[in-house]
Design a protein around this motif. Sequence first.
Motif, PDB file in Angstrom:
ATOM      1  N   MET A 614       0.850  -1.189   0.000  1.00 53.71           N
ATOM      2  CA  MET A 614       0.000   0.000   0.000  1.00 53.71           C
ATOM      3  C   MET A 614       0.887   1.240   0.000  1.00 53.71           C
ATOM      4  SD  MET A 614      -3.149  -1.237   0.204  1.00 53.71           S
ATOM      5  CE  MET A 614      -4.110   0.176   0.753  1.00 53.71           C
ATOM      6  N   LEU A 615       0.604   2.164  -0.879  1.00 54.64           N
ATOM      7  CA  LEU A 615       1.362   3.409  -0.982  1.00 54.64           C
ATOM      8  C   LEU A 615       0.435   4.576  -0.670  1.00 54.64           C
ATOM      9  CD1 LEU A 615       3.833   5.153  -1.826  1.00 54.64           C
ATOM     10  CD2 LEU A 615       2.966   5.028  -4.177  1.00 54.64           C
ATOM     11  N   ASP A 616       0.732   5.290   0.408  1.00 50.68           N
ATOM     12  CA  ASP A 616      -0.064   6.464   0.789  1.00 50.68           C
ATOM     13  C   ASP A 616      -1.555   6.144   0.816  1.00 50.68           C
ATOM     14  OD1 ASP A 616       2.326   7.835   0.928  1.00 50.68           O
ATOM     15  OD2 ASP A 616       2.151   8.684  -1.083  1.00 50.68           O
ATOM     16  N   ASN A 617      -1.888   5.024   1.471  1.00 47.97           N
ATOM     17  CA  ASN A 617      -3.277   4.580   1.655  1.00 47.97           C
ATOM     18  C   ASN A 617      -3.955   4.229   0.334  1.00 47.97           C
ATOM     19  OD1 ASN A 617      -5.451   3.845   3.246  1.00 47.97           O
ATOM     20  ND2 ASN A 617      -6.323   5.901   3.331  1.00 47.97           N
ATOM     21  N   ASN A 618      -3.190   3.748  -0.627  1.00 46.61           N
ATOM     22  CA  ASN A 618      -3.734   3.305  -1.900  1.00 46.61           C
ATOM     23  C   ASN A 618      -2.985   2.049  -2.313  1.00 46.61           C
ATOM     24  OD1 ASN A 618      -5.543   3.824  -4.201  1.00 46.61           O
ATOM     25  ND2 ASN A 618      -3.647   3.990  -5.339  1.00 46.61           N
ATOM     26  N   LYS A 619      -3.715   1.060  -2.786  1.00 44.34           N
ATOM     27  CA  LYS A 619      -3.073  -0.192  -3.151  1.00 44.34           C
ATOM     28  C   LYS A 619      -2.179  -0.012  -4.367  1.00 44.34           C
ATOM     29  CE  LYS A 619      -3.964  -5.066  -4.155  1.00 44.34           C
ATOM     30  NZ  LYS A 619      -5.005  -6.111  -4.344  1.00 44.34           N
ATOM     31  N   ALA A 620      -0.899  -0.404  -4.211  1.00 39.08           N
ATOM     32  CA  ALA A 620       0.053  -0.321  -5.315  1.00 39.08           C
ATOM     33  C   ALA A 620       0.185  -1.654  -6.043  1.00 39.08           C
ATOM     34  CB  ALA A 620       1.421   0.129  -4.808  1.00 39.08           C
ATOM     35  N   GLY A 621      -0.043  -2.759  -5.346  1.00 38.58           N
ATOM     36  CA  GLY A 621       0.071  -4.075  -5.970  1.00 38.58           C
ATOM     37  C   GLY A 621       0.367  -5.132  -4.929  1.00 38.58           C
ATOM     38  N   THR A 622       0.636  -6.370  -5.407  1.00 45.52           N
ATOM     39  CA  THR A 622       0.939  -7.474  -4.498  1.00 45.52           C
ATOM     40  C   THR A 622       2.212  -8.180  -4.942  1.00 45.52           C
ATOM     41  OG1 THR A 622      -0.466  -8.972  -5.789  1.00 45.52           O
ATOM     42  CG2 THR A 622      -1.473  -7.873  -3.889  1.00 45.52           C
ATOM     43  N   LEU A 623       2.879  -8.779  -3.958  1.00 44.56           N
ATOM     44  CA  LEU A 623       4.079  -9.570  -4.200  1.00 44.56           C
ATOM     45  C   LEU A 623       3.802 -11.019  -3.806  1.00 44.56           C
ATOM     46  CD1 LEU A 623       6.672  -7.128  -2.583  1.00 44.56           C
ATOM     47  CD2 LEU A 623       6.437  -7.586  -5.043  1.00 44.56           C
ATOM     48  N   SER A 624       4.379 -11.951  -4.541  1.00 42.10           N
ATOM     49  CA  SER A 624       4.256 -13.372  -4.211  1.00 42.10           C
ATOM     50  C   SER A 624       5.650 -13.949  -4.063  1.00 42.10           C
ATOM     51  CB  SER A 624       3.477 -14.119  -5.299  1.00 42.10           C
ATOM     52  OG  SER A 624       2.148 -13.645  -5.376  1.00 42.10           O
ATOM     53  N   MET A 625       6.125 -14.052  -2.829  1.00 41.12           N
ATOM     54  CA  MET A 625       7.457 -14.599  -2.572  1.00 41.12           C
ATOM     55  C   MET A 625       7.444 -16.107  -2.858  1.00 41.12           C
ATOM     56  SD  MET A 625       8.713 -12.530   0.839  1.00 41.12           S
ATOM     57  CE  MET A 625       7.473 -13.275   1.881  1.00 41.12           C
ATOM     58  N   PRO A 626       8.617 -16.727  -2.983  1.00 39.04           N
ATOM     59  CA  PRO A 626       8.671 -18.169  -3.287  1.00 39.04           C
ATOM     60  C   PRO A 626       7.878 -18.994  -2.272  1.00 39.04           C
ATOM     61  CG  PRO A 626      10.836 -17.184  -3.528  1.00 39.04           C
ATOM     62  CD  PRO A 626       9.959 -16.121  -2.940  1.00 39.04           C
ATOM     63  N   LEU A 627       7.250 -20.068  -2.770  1.00 36.36           N
ATOM     64  CA  LEU A 627       6.414 -20.932  -1.950  1.00 36.36           C
ATOM     65  C   LEU A 627       7.265 -22.024  -1.323  1.00 36.36           C
ATOM     66  CD1 LEU A 627       3.551 -21.772  -1.014  1.00 36.36           C
ATOM     67  CD2 LEU A 627       3.386 -23.137  -3.121  1.00 36.36           C
ATOM     68  N   TYR A 628       7.106 -22.202  -0.002  1.00 37.55           N
ATOM     69  CA  TYR A 628       7.808 -23.264   0.710  1.00 37.55           C
ATOM     70  C   TYR A 628       7.505 -24.615   0.049  1.00 37.55           C
ATOM     71  CZ  TYR A 628       9.290 -26.252   4.593  1.00 37.55           C
ATOM     72  OH  TYR A 628       9.906 -27.204   5.358  1.00 37.55           O
ATOM     73  N   PRO A 629       8.492 -25.535  -0.160  1.00 35.39           N
ATOM     74  CA  PRO A 629       9.834 -25.557   0.460  1.00 35.39           C
ATOM     75  C   PRO A 629      10.925 -24.885  -0.375  1.00 35.39           C
ATOM     76  CG  PRO A 629       9.440 -27.625  -0.613  1.00 35.39           C
ATOM     77  CD  PRO A 629       8.193 -26.816  -0.821  1.00 35.39           C
ATOM     78  N   ALA A 630      10.523 -24.077  -1.355  1.00 37.12           N
ATOM     79  CA  ALA A 630      11.542 -23.377  -2.140  1.00 37.12           C
ATOM     80  C   ALA A 630      12.376 -22.466  -1.234  1.00 37.12           C
ATOM     81  CB  ALA A 630      10.887 -22.552  -3.234  1.00 37.12           C
ATOM     82  N   ALA A 631      13.583 -22.191  -1.661  1.00 37.59           N
ATOM     83  CA  ALA A 631      14.480 -21.342  -0.873  1.00 37.59           C
ATOM     84  C   ALA A 631      13.942 -19.916  -0.812  1.00 37.59           C
ATOM     85  CB  ALA A 631      15.877 -21.359  -1.493  1.00 37.59           C
ATOM     86  N   ASP A 632      14.376 -19.192   0.240  1.00 40.22           N
ATOM     87  CA  ASP A 632      14.000 -17.786   0.348  1.00 40.22           C
ATOM     88  C   ASP A 632      14.470 -17.028  -0.888  1.00 40.22           C
ATOM     89  OD1 ASP A 632      12.812 -17.947   2.881  1.00 40.22           O
ATOM     90  OD2 ASP A 632      14.761 -17.832   3.865  1.00 40.22           O
ATOM     91  N   GLY A 633      13.698 -16.038  -1.274  1.00 40.55           N
ATOM     92  CA  GLY A 633      14.078 -15.226  -2.422  1.00 40.55           C
ATOM     93  C   GLY A 633      13.115 -14.073  -2.589  1.00 40.55           C
ATOM     94  N   TYR A 634      13.375 -13.239  -3.596  1.00 46.00           N
ATOM     95  CA  TYR A 634      12.481 -12.141  -3.920  1.00 46.00           C
ATOM     96  C   TYR A 634      11.306 -12.660  -4.746  1.00 46.00           C
ATOM     97  CZ  TYR A 634      15.907  -8.679  -2.355  1.00 46.00           C
ATOM     98  OH  TYR A 634      16.768  -7.932  -1.604  1.00 46.00           O
TER      99      TYR A 634
END
Length: 1006
Positions: A614-634
Amino acid sequence: MSMSFIAYRSFTIQPSYATAAPVGTPPLGLNVDFNEQSLVDMIQNNQRFEQVGSTPLTEDSNGWPTSDFQWTEDNRYTFAWNSSATNIDPLKNATDLSGTYKLSFTGQAVLTAAGDDPAHQATTISNQSYSSSTNTTTADVTFGNPPGGLISVITFTQTKRNNTDSPGTGVTNVQLIRPGYATNTTQVFTTTWLHSINNYQWTALRFMDSLGTNNYAQPGSGEAYPYRLQWPTDRMQPNEGPLYGSNHKGVHGTIPWEDVILVAQLTHKDIWINIPVNASDDYVTQVANLLKNGNAATGNQGIPSDVHVYVEYSNEMWHYGFPQGPWNLQAAQDEVKAGGTNLNYDGKTDDDTIRFRRIAKRTIEIGKQFETVFSDNGSRIRPVINNASVNNDVDMLQYVSDNYGAPGSVLYGISQTGYYTSADSSSVSAILNGEKTASDNNASGYLLSRTIATYFGLHSLVYEGGQDEEGDTNLSNKFYAARDPGMQDVEAHDLLNNWYPNGGELYMQFAEVTHYSTYGMWGLSDDLNIQNSGKWNGMVQVMNASLPAVTAGLVPSSTVGQAVTIAETSGGTDYITPGTSPWKELLLRVSQSGTYSINIFGHQEQSGAVERVMLDNNKAGTLSMPLYPAADGYAPQDVTLSLSAGLHAVFIYVDGPGRGVFPSNGTIRLTTQNISGSSTPTPTPTPGGSLPSPWQNQDIGSVGLAGSATANNGSFTVNGSGNDIWDTADAFQYAYQPLNGDGTIVARIDSQQNTDGWAKAGVMIRESLSATSTHALMALTPGNGTVFQRRTSTGGGSSSTAGATATAPSWVKLQRAGSTFTGSLSSDGSNWTVVGSDTISMATNVYVGLAVTAHNNSVLNTTTFSQVSVTGSGSGTPSNLSQNKPTTASSIENSGVGPGYAVDGNQSTRWSSLYSDPQWLQVDLGATHQIREVKLFWETAYGKAYQIQVSNDGSTWTTISTQSNGSGGNEDLTGLTGSGRYVRIYATQRGTSWGYSLYEFQVFGV
């Protein structure tokens, strides 16, 4: 500066006053006190009338005794009356009240100096005389200055109001005038007290203590819940007797409301007032009327027109130690039980949630009452919420956003405390150093307050701040530290190194002058004659400093393609469960307008979980990080942020069925994609969805700095440079859309930056996007009122018609009918005044929109607009009137599916209600329109039975369409006939077991 005659009960003489703080100096205010040195009449300063012996103390309806009595003045150091006390001032300091005072009263009495502490009595009475012709007694009362302070007890016995009365009937009109003032003076404040205000560049004065804010609604009293104060009986009167509160409710504090007006008249400082927790609506309105218009006690004048009014609902309502805390909680609980309230609009009913929401609700209501009385357009009345920390502010302000629109349109700011206490009191130097450390520790709270305020479009303030140091441990060291010259450095460190650099604005020092004790070391000094203490000198140092630059916040790289990162955790792994509270609040300090993107390093526990940005009380978008058991990542794709220069706030929420996991080595990454004015051109319209279709924006003409325009939840922010819109060529930022033929644009200018008295912001119709184009403009200026301006031929000169003097917020309207262009102004969006009209020959297809010029090519002017509507756009068919307009709903499932998402033009966001019938979604179009069509884009949870209704006032509704067997999906309701400013869907039967959920609620009309 010296001042002679100051303030009077019967009238007011306006003296010259201290100059306001220069622009660019730190905004610094003061919580004022009226100690025993502050008022000319000692009886008004200390209204301590008590019974004598066993004779009951009685009084008349005006508060004057009808029996014998005694008056006491006690300025001894704390616990001087307890010979065994050890938690006392090691210096036994007390103010010097010595001198000969002039006592007078109506009636007769035997006067005696008495008391049970001979070492501190030091009082003699002489020259007593009685005038039978005036029924007046006078006498000289001489106080000494014994070490440790004075306790003077003067008994009035054998009292007679009139010469023929029996003894013991009391007296009236008791006065005790200080040395150095005429016996018949009507001056209210001592010159010493006034110098403590006028000799310093205070921005504002807060009257919380002096108005007795924390004493209203005491349990067991006549003011206890649910009593509401009534005007004019339930308040302190300017000329009542000291016992007036014995037979009247609402009499608390040291001064009446009239004295607030007098102080404002004498100082021209902004005032910060606290409305009692149990004030009725009429009480609030009458206080506002009094402040605006005054009465005989204020010279029949109210506060000066250059004085702003900060309005706060009571004080520290979160604090259960004060009666207002439990009172507000009970009121919130009863409101929820009764039903029909928005306090539980999302189904939450826990005490903390509803009590904080009620604080916001009541603050808004009080602010609107003041704005109505003052006919204020948002420039003078400043409703403020206080919260010692900011723990509950996000939910409270999200509640405001969901139910009242942009918080900045109904509130001025949020405020917190800025107190500091040393963890080490083993020595004076340890205390001074420890207080600096405590201030450093406060910096994170200062930053969080700035971040939340930025996110919701508000100001960040401190309502009380300064040295605290309560408690008996090493108490002597605390006394010495409070009086140490080193406090100057502590005060300056807190303000110049921590508060202002973290984006803080007005800081209200607590307090002016108080008696130091184990209960706290709050005053700048403990004697009004001492205005060169370390604390006072710290205030002067800050006042004489330049306002520090804001250094807080993540700063994006100035190089396109480069990223900056910050650690996303405090050292350990974070497991964040989906909920309505943000996981991370992030302040961005952007030096160059441009396009940026954000991403987070971590993983998801379950499929379907996302990080909502959320940017300044307005939705900017969504992120979907890697799904477990995948390694951590962007996440595979960043979320794009279109940012103008200045401060912005990003809130990150976790949505979905599973937790978000953020490892100890995780980061938040902010990448610079494009900078306005760089070699990589900025696409038009602005990328990243910062302006909804069909809006576009660009700079017109030759500007010194690249401008920008964004839209957030119905509010447009336009940043424009340029020398002017005038003469033969223009230079400004333009947010626009196409217009075919006749049409009208309406907008509310919420705020306008004062970059120059002739900076302009308003609504425009323009034939082309060239600098020399013909055009018409209805604009607001910071220093020269309103103007209807036009250029009737391409490349020709400009002409202007002046309108009324007005400042933001104000409504402007521009209408085209053939070749006739008309500009109008309104204070409420309903009642319009034509400023000017002219004939301009333009093509059929033109551009209509929002124009901003700084009238200064070296800066950007930031102006915010809301309630923007364009009719007759495009091909001439009805336009979508509802997009980005203020929207409210009967309920929401959670804060991620609020009502504003149904009008944001984004079919990946939605509004979702609770699982019950009936429910409604309502949009405020900003002005009355003819409604022709409504489009509904349902999620799975659809409405089977519902009505489309219109209203002119948001209360009385007319149905223009009824559906009894809807099937969901996309529904297009055409051929509608009706008009109104408000349009709602009123749903009575759900099509599923869930609630109602709309991706888009689109209202078309003209």
